[in-house]
Design a protein around this motif. Structure first.
Motif, PDB file in Angstrom:
ATOM      1  N   GLN A 179      33.094  39.974  36.515  1.00  0.00           N
ATOM      2  CA  GLN A 179      34.076  39.457  35.554  1.00  0.00           C
ATOM      3  C   GLN A 179      35.463  39.419  36.188  1.00  0.00           C
ATOM      4  OE1 GLN A 179      33.700  41.961  32.115  1.00  0.00           O
ATOM      5  NE2 GLN A 179      31.868  40.930  31.375  1.00  0.00           N
ATOM      6  N   ASP A 180      35.836  40.503  36.859  1.00  0.00           N
ATOM      7  CA  ASP A 180      37.139  40.550  37.529  1.00  0.00           C
ATOM      8  C   ASP A 180      37.231  39.499  38.629  1.00  0.00           C
ATOM      9  OD1 ASP A 180      37.929  42.705  35.940  1.00  0.00           O
ATOM     10  OD2 ASP A 180      37.399  44.203  37.457  1.00  0.00           O
ATOM     11  N   MET A 181      36.152  39.337  39.382  1.00  0.00           N
ATOM     12  CA  MET A 181      36.170  38.376  40.487  1.00  0.00           C
ATOM     13  C   MET A 181      36.214  36.939  39.973  1.00  0.00           C
ATOM     14  SD  MET A 181      33.857  40.102  43.504  1.00  0.00           S
ATOM     15  CE  MET A 181      32.287  39.982  42.654  1.00  0.00           C
ATOM     16  N   ARG A 182      35.570  36.690  38.846  1.00  0.00           N
ATOM     17  CA  ARG A 182      35.614  35.350  38.260  1.00  0.00           C
ATOM     18  C   ARG A 182      37.028  35.017  37.789  1.00  0.00           C
ATOM     19  NH1 ARG A 182      34.337  33.305  33.411  1.00  0.00           N
ATOM     20  NH2 ARG A 182      33.457  35.227  32.635  1.00  0.00           N
ATOM     21  N   LYS A 183      37.682  35.983  37.143  1.00  0.00           N
ATOM     22  CA  LYS A 183      39.067  35.784  36.691  1.00  0.00           C
ATOM     23  C   LYS A 183      39.997  35.491  37.856  1.00  0.00           C
ATOM     24  CE  LYS A 183      38.695  38.808  32.686  1.00  0.00           C
ATOM     25  NZ  LYS A 183      39.035  40.149  32.176  1.00  0.00           N
ATOM     26  N   ALA A 184      39.728  36.095  38.993  1.00  0.00           N
ATOM     27  CA  ALA A 184      40.562  35.908  40.187  1.00  0.00           C
ATOM     28  C   ALA A 184      40.197  34.646  40.971  1.00  0.00           C
ATOM     29  CB  ALA A 184      40.453  37.134  41.090  1.00  0.00           C
ATOM     30  N   GLY A 185      39.142  33.942  40.558  1.00  0.00           N
ATOM     31  CA  GLY A 185      38.733  32.729  41.251  1.00  0.00           C
ATOM     32  C   GLY A 185      37.923  32.966  42.509  1.00  0.00           C
ATOM     33  N   LEU A 186      37.454  34.189  42.691  1.00  0.00           N
ATOM     34  CA  LEU A 186      36.660  34.493  43.883  1.00  0.00           C
ATOM     35  C   LEU A 186      35.223  34.018  43.750  1.00  0.00           C
ATOM     36  CD1 LEU A 186      37.993  38.087  44.604  1.00  0.00           C
ATOM     37  CD2 LEU A 186      38.636  35.945  45.746  1.00  0.00           C
ATOM     38  N   VAL A 187      34.733  33.932  42.518  1.00  0.00           N
ATOM     39  CA  VAL A 187      33.385  33.415  42.265  1.00  0.00           C
ATOM     40  C   VAL A 187      33.444  32.409  41.123  1.00  0.00           C
ATOM     41  CG1 VAL A 187      32.175  35.500  43.048  1.00  0.00           C
ATOM     42  CG2 VAL A 187      32.754  35.256  40.637  1.00  0.00           C
ATOM     43  N   ARG A 188      32.455  31.574  41.094  1.00  0.00           N
ATOM     44  CA  ARG A 188      32.244  30.686  39.940  1.00  0.00           C
ATOM     45  C   ARG A 188      30.815  30.911  39.468  1.00  0.00           C
ATOM     46  NH1 ARG A 188      29.892  25.729  41.793  1.00  0.00           N
ATOM     47  NH2 ARG A 188      29.812  25.722  44.064  1.00  0.00           N
ATOM     48  N   SER A 189      30.575  30.598  38.217  1.00  0.00           N
ATOM     49  CA  SER A 189      29.253  30.887  37.665  1.00  0.00           C
ATOM     50  C   SER A 189      28.722  29.706  36.889  1.00  0.00           C
ATOM     51  CB  SER A 189      29.325  32.115  36.753  1.00  0.00           C
ATOM     52  OG  SER A 189      30.196  31.874  35.674  1.00  0.00           O
ATOM     53  N   GLN A 190      27.407  29.735  36.711  1.00  0.00           N
ATOM     54  CA  GLN A 190      26.710  28.735  35.913  1.00  0.00           C
ATOM     55  C   GLN A 190      25.664  29.457  35.086  1.00  0.00           C
ATOM     56  OE1 GLN A 190      25.150  25.278  37.997  1.00  0.00           O
ATOM     57  NE2 GLN A 190      23.307  25.366  36.737  1.00  0.00           N
TER      58      GLN A 190
ATOM     59  N   GLU B 275      18.730  28.114  35.947  1.00  0.00           N
ATOM     60  CA  GLU B 275      19.086  27.760  37.316  1.00  0.00           C
ATOM     61  C   GLU B 275      20.474  28.292  37.672  1.00  0.00           C
ATOM     62  OE1 GLU B 275      17.133  26.092  39.570  1.00  0.00           O
ATOM     63  OE2 GLU B 275      15.569  26.280  38.060  1.00  0.00           O
ATOM     64  N   GLY B 276      20.985  29.171  36.827  1.00  0.00           N
ATOM     65  CA  GLY B 276      22.352  29.645  36.987  1.00  0.00           C
ATOM     66  C   GLY B 276      22.478  30.839  37.901  1.00  0.00           C
ATOM     67  N   GLY B 277      23.704  31.277  38.013  1.00  0.00           N
ATOM     68  CA  GLY B 277      24.031  32.417  38.845  1.00  0.00           C
ATOM     69  C   GLY B 277      25.455  32.292  39.324  1.00  0.00           C
ATOM     70  N   TYR B 278      25.727  32.881  40.476  1.00  0.00           N
ATOM     71  CA  TYR B 278      27.077  32.903  41.028  1.00  0.00           C
ATOM     72  C   TYR B 278      27.128  32.264  42.405  1.00  0.00           C
ATOM     73  CZ  TYR B 278      28.268  36.252  37.381  1.00  0.00           C
ATOM     74  OH  TYR B 278      28.482  36.857  36.168  1.00  0.00           O
ATOM     75  N   TRP B 279      28.257  31.623  42.694  1.00  0.00           N
ATOM     76  CA  TRP B 279      28.604  31.104  44.008  1.00  0.00           C
ATOM     77  C   TRP B 279      29.990  31.629  44.358  1.00  0.00           C
ATOM     78  CZ3 TRP B 279      26.858  27.688  40.230  1.00  0.00           C
ATOM     79  CH2 TRP B 279      25.709  26.956  40.514  1.00  0.00           C
ATOM     80  N   LEU B 280      30.338  31.547  45.613  1.00  0.00           N
ATOM     81  CA  LEU B 280      31.710  31.859  45.981  1.00  0.00           C
ATOM     82  C   LEU B 280      32.642  30.826  45.341  1.00  0.00           C
ATOM     83  CD1 LEU B 280      31.482  32.719  49.792  1.00  0.00           C
ATOM     84  CD2 LEU B 280      31.798  34.292  47.880  1.00  0.00           C
ATOM     85  N   GLY B 281      33.807  31.271  44.951  1.00  0.00           N
ATOM     86  CA  GLY B 281      34.781  30.376  44.339  1.00  0.00           C
ATOM     87  C   GLY B 281      35.417  29.428  45.340  1.00  0.00           C
ATOM     88  N   ARG B 282      35.424  29.814  46.605  1.00  0.00           N
ATOM     89  CA  ARG B 282      35.912  28.965  47.686  1.00  0.00           C
ATOM     90  C   ARG B 282      35.256  29.431  48.983  1.00  0.00           C
ATOM     91  NH1 ARG B 282      40.094  32.185  46.052  1.00  0.00           N
ATOM     92  NH2 ARG B 282      41.146  33.390  47.658  1.00  0.00           N
TER      93      ARG B 282
END
Length: 145
Positions: free
Chosen positions: A46-57, A61-68
């Motif tokens: 949750q913290d990493m998503r807020k910071a833009g480090l990860v994105r989620s779906q 077929e969902g999960g997490y990817w690096l935000g950049r």
């Protein structure tokens, strides 16, 4: 200096994402691969998503990817995203410390320690760490000339 479990888990989770950027990874899969408590890792994400480090779906077929790109994410940035202030002493930033008498020079030491640690962690990217791991664990026998 103490690195929090939250920062350690965050970097390890992001390294898993950096190593497999072809598909999204689930929080459960990352927790299992890195032996991290799942519930704790969810809050870290949750913290990493807020910071833009990860994105989620969401979805099956969902999960997490690096935000950049992993070359653009430093360990210092990850630590700040999950822990807030990078370096504190009794909850205070080293630049606001002042001690009386013979201890007057001590805050300068703490500022130097902070600067040195930050320099190393800011120069170290996820991609660089992922490359170190692949060097440490060769997938094929070494070839000698």
């Amino acid at each position: 200096m103490q690195i929090s479990a939250k920062a350690d888990y965050a970097v390890r989770a992001l390294l898993e994402l950096a190593a497999d950027s072809e598909r999204p990874l689930t929080c459960e899969g990352i927790a299992s691969a890195q032996d991290i408590p799942f519930r704790f890792l969810k809050s870290v994400f949750q913290d990493m998503r807020k910071a833009g480090l990860v994105r989620s779906q969401r979805g099956c077929e969902g999960g997490y990817w690096l935000g950049r790109d992993a070359d653009l994410i430093s360990v210092a940035e990850v630590m700040a995203a999950v822990d807030g202030e990078f370096f504190t002493l009794r909850g205070l930033r080293p630049d606001v410390l002042a001690y009386p008498g013979v201890a007057g020079g001590l805050p300068e030491l703490w500022r130097s320690v902070e600067a040195a640690a930050y320099d190393v962690l800011a120069r170290t990217t996820l991609a660089a760490l992922a490359r170190r791991d692949t060097v440490a664990r060769p997938s094929s026998p070494a070839v000698t000339a």
